[in-house]
Every structure is written in structure tokens, then in C-alpha cells.
Design an enzyme around this catalytic site. Structure first.
Site, PDB file in Angstrom:
ATOM      1  N   HIS A 234      47.429 -39.992 -11.532  1.00  0.00           N
ATOM      2  CA  HIS A 234      46.918 -40.192 -11.327  1.00  0.00           C
ATOM      3  C   HIS A 234      45.722 -40.913 -10.651  1.00  0.00           C
ATOM      4  O   HIS A 234      45.684 -40.761  -9.100  1.00  0.00           O
ATOM      5  CB  HIS A 234      47.528 -42.539 -12.749  1.00  0.00           C
ATOM      6  CG  HIS A 234      47.775 -42.986 -11.358  1.00  0.00           C
ATOM      7  ND1 HIS A 234      46.999 -43.532 -10.771  1.00  0.00           N
ATOM      8  CD2 HIS A 234      48.458 -43.037 -10.974  1.00  0.00           C
ATOM      9  CE1 HIS A 234      47.902 -44.419 -10.199  1.00  0.00           C
ATOM     10  NE2 HIS A 234      48.906 -44.772  -9.815  1.00  0.00           N
ATOM     11  N   CYS A 235      44.669 -41.948 -10.589  1.00  0.00           N
ATOM     12  CA  CYS A 235      44.070 -42.348  -9.703  1.00  0.00           C
ATOM     13  C   CYS A 235      43.426 -43.524 -10.069  1.00  0.00           C
ATOM     14  O   CYS A 235      43.965 -44.390 -10.771  1.00  0.00           O
ATOM     15  CB  CYS A 235      42.518 -41.775  -9.287  1.00  0.00           C
ATOM     16  SG  CYS A 235      41.681 -40.549 -10.418  1.00  0.00           S
ATOM     17  N   GLN A 236      41.707 -43.844 -10.250  1.00  0.00           N
ATOM     18  CA  GLN A 236      40.763 -44.834 -10.710  1.00  0.00           C
ATOM     19  C   GLN A 236      40.719 -44.678 -12.657  1.00  0.00           C
ATOM     20  O   GLN A 236      40.568 -45.421 -12.801  1.00  0.00           O
ATOM     21  CB  GLN A 236      40.677 -45.375 -10.051  1.00  0.00           C
ATOM     22  CG  GLN A 236      38.938 -46.562 -10.532  1.00  0.00           C
ATOM     23  CD  GLN A 236      39.811 -47.538 -11.031  1.00  0.00           C
ATOM     24  OE1 GLN A 236      40.639 -48.058 -10.139  1.00  0.00           O
ATOM     25  NE2 GLN A 236      38.845 -48.798 -11.640  1.00  0.00           N
ATOM     26  N   TRP A 263      44.334 -45.754 -12.555  1.00  0.00           N
ATOM     27  CA  TRP A 263      44.373 -47.790 -11.730  1.00  0.00           C
ATOM     28  C   TRP A 263      43.652 -49.279 -13.482  1.00  0.00           C
ATOM     29  O   TRP A 263      43.527 -49.845 -12.734  1.00  0.00           O
ATOM     30  CB  TRP A 263      44.350 -47.698 -10.627  1.00  0.00           C
ATOM     31  CG  TRP A 263      44.593 -49.013  -9.820  1.00  0.00           C
ATOM     32  CD1 TRP A 263      43.965 -50.311 -10.222  1.00  0.00           C
ATOM     33  CD2 TRP A 263      45.997 -49.534  -9.954  1.00  0.00           C
ATOM     34  NE1 TRP A 263      44.800 -51.644  -9.310  1.00  0.00           N
ATOM     35  CE2 TRP A 263      46.460 -50.533  -9.244  1.00  0.00           C
ATOM     36  CE3 TRP A 263      47.136 -48.368 -10.351  1.00  0.00           C
ATOM     37  CZ2 TRP A 263      47.493 -51.339  -9.272  1.00  0.00           C
ATOM     38  CZ3 TRP A 263      48.200 -49.384  -9.858  1.00  0.00           C
ATOM     39  CH2 TRP A 263      48.559 -50.575  -9.522  1.00  0.00           C
TER      40      TRP A 263
END
Length: 276
Positions: A234-236, A263
Site C-alpha cells: 500500500h501507499c497513500q 493510508w
């Protein structure tokens, strides 16, 4: 390419793609971060895709995967058919292209490739670019979520934290991971997640191609991520992690999954566990 022919590899180099440009079953999709990149020069025959269409665009977590209705409309507009082989690329080393391929995997369309390094590598290899827009040939594509396991939602992720053989790859910057930076109600990272920023998997000296596989596998193993594990990335907004999902797949991580809420969702709730 007829169905009897070998499919193109998951990761395709510019010279390999150049040999197949005239094949009717090929759908080349340019999904750049900056829309103007397409007009400045793209792979001949490539159609443009606005990356925003790869997200639902609605609600508190607009980066979640689109609905089946949205996916049906999107892939029909692009001209996808069951026999199409998609080649995706972008202008930034694979984030949005990876998200597109992850979305195709989600709907069970597994005939796809990534142009290694995208337009940067294509230009660097001296291949011809076109500034003429290519219009897609629309189709009647009916999307279904055939591979739901390629995605994971917040509830399952939260329930499985700490489980043996299950790991989280955070593709954000170190500052975001450490909670020093971010545009969220709460900063930090998912407990137990390991951090390798997405750009660390790119070879800046070679047109942003994926770095040497053996080196990457060694570095990921040092972080505790091995190909036999179930790894969530995942990231943002599952944009940067579109690339890390693709990298994992290229490295033989067969159970790599994407957390589309990322996120944006996790860091804006008050009931999700966070470490800094």
C-alpha cells in the site's frame, strides 16, 4: 497474436514491444501522471487513459477500486476484449501502469504486460514516438471481479496483522512511514509493516526500469518479505504501490495483494492501530 501464440512476458522491453506494434490484438495504454505527457510523445498506437478512472472517485476513500459498473464502462471505452493483450506504461516509472494492471488482474484479465521503464525507457532506447492521438475502438466489455484475492480491505488487513506468513509492504517515503510527514488525521504506519519506498525498486540509470531482480529479492528478504509469503502492499492511494505490486509479481511473489484504501483510509480513522 493468435491465441496459439505465446503471450508477451509480464515485463516487456522497448525493443520487444516495437516488434509487436502492428498486431491487432494488442491494446497499448498510456496512463501518465501528467496528462500532457501523452501529447508530448507516446508509443505509436497507444491510447490515453486518465489515471483518475482507476479509482472510484467517491466517498471518504476515493482511491478505492471502481465499482463493477465503472469498470465495465472504463474497459468498454478502451476497447478491451477477452482476447486483447494489454501493454501498460506511464511517465513515472510504473505507478499508474501498475495500478491499471492490478485492476485488470482483479477482473480476471490476465493477458497483460508492463513496458519496463515506460516512456522514459522507450525514448532512451531510441524508439519512435507519436504525438498523434490514437482513438480506442470501443467494445462491450462486461467486467466482473473474478480475482477478489488480489485486493484486501481494511477489515481483513486489520484482522490478520501479526499472522505468520502475512506481511505488509509500505511503499511510501521513509518520512511518511516514520510519521514525520503526511496529509492525514493520524501519521505513522501499519503495525509490523516494512518500508521500501517505491522509487527504490527503480533503476534511475536505466530509464526507470525495475532494478536487478536478484538484488531486489535480497533486499526484500532482509526486510522480512519473501516470495512464499502473502504480502499486502500500500501507499497513500494505491498509486505508488501499484508499482510495488507489479514488482512483487515480477519477482515471483504469487500472493501479493493491493490495499486500495491505503493510508488515505487507514490514517484517517480513529479505530485503526498505528505505529510511528
Amino acid at each position: 497474436m493468435s491465441s496459439e501464440d505465446n503471450l508477451l512476458p509480464l515485463i516487456i522491453e522497448p525493443d520487444q514491444l516495437a516488434e509487436h506494434l502492428d498486431e491487432l490484438s494488442l491494446l497499448i495504454i498510456d496512463v501518465p501522471l501528467k496528462a500532457e505527457s501523452y501529447g508530448e510523445g507516446h508509443v505509436p498506437g497507444a491510447v490515453f487513459l486518465d489515471h483518475r478512472l482507476l479509482m472510484s472517485g467517491e466517498g471518504e476513500v476515493p482511491c478505492l477500486e471502481p465499482t463493477v459498473e465503472q469498470l465495465t464502462a472504463l474497459f468498454s471505452s478502451l476497447g478491451l476484449t477477452r482476447d486483447t493483450h494489454v501493454v501498460a506504461y506511464d511517465d513515472e516509472g510504473g505507478g499508474w501502469a501498475g495500478r491499471l494492471l492490478w485492476t485488470l488482474e482483479l477482473i480476471g484479465h490476465t493477458r497483460y504486460s508492463y513496458l519496463n521503464g515506460g516512456i522514459h525507457a522507450w525514448r532512451e532506447a531510441g524508439q519512435a514516438v507519436s504525438t498523434e492521438a490514437s482513438a480506442p475502438r470501443p467494445s462491450d466489455y462486461e467486467a466482473e471481479i473474478l480475482h477478489p484475492e488480489v485486493a484486501i480491505d481494511r477489515l481483513e488487513l486489520q484482522e490478520r496483522l501479526g499472522e505468520k506468513g502475512f506481511a505488509v509492504w509500505d511503499a511510501r517515503s521513509r518520512a511518511e512511514y516514520d510519521g514525520e510527514k503526511g496529509d492525514n488525521a493520524r501519521l505513522g504506519h501499519i503495525p509490523g509493516a516494512v518500508n521500501m519506498e517505491w522509487t527504490d525498486a527503480m533503476d534511475r540509470e536505466h530509464g526507470l526500469r525495475i532494478r536487478d531482480y536478484a538484488e531486489l529479492v535480497t533486499e526484500l528478504e532482509a526486510l522480512g518479505l519473501t516470495p512464499d509469503m502473502e504480502v499486502v502492499t500500500h501507499c497513500q492511494s494505491h498509486h505508488r504501490s501499484g508499482f510495488t505490486w507489479l514488482v512483487g509479481k515480477a519477482l515471483g511473489f504469487e500472493k501479493i495483494r493491493g490495499y486500495a484504501g491505503s493510508w488515505k483510509e487507514w490514517g484517517n480513522r480513529d479505530d485503526t492501530p498505528i505505529e510511528t
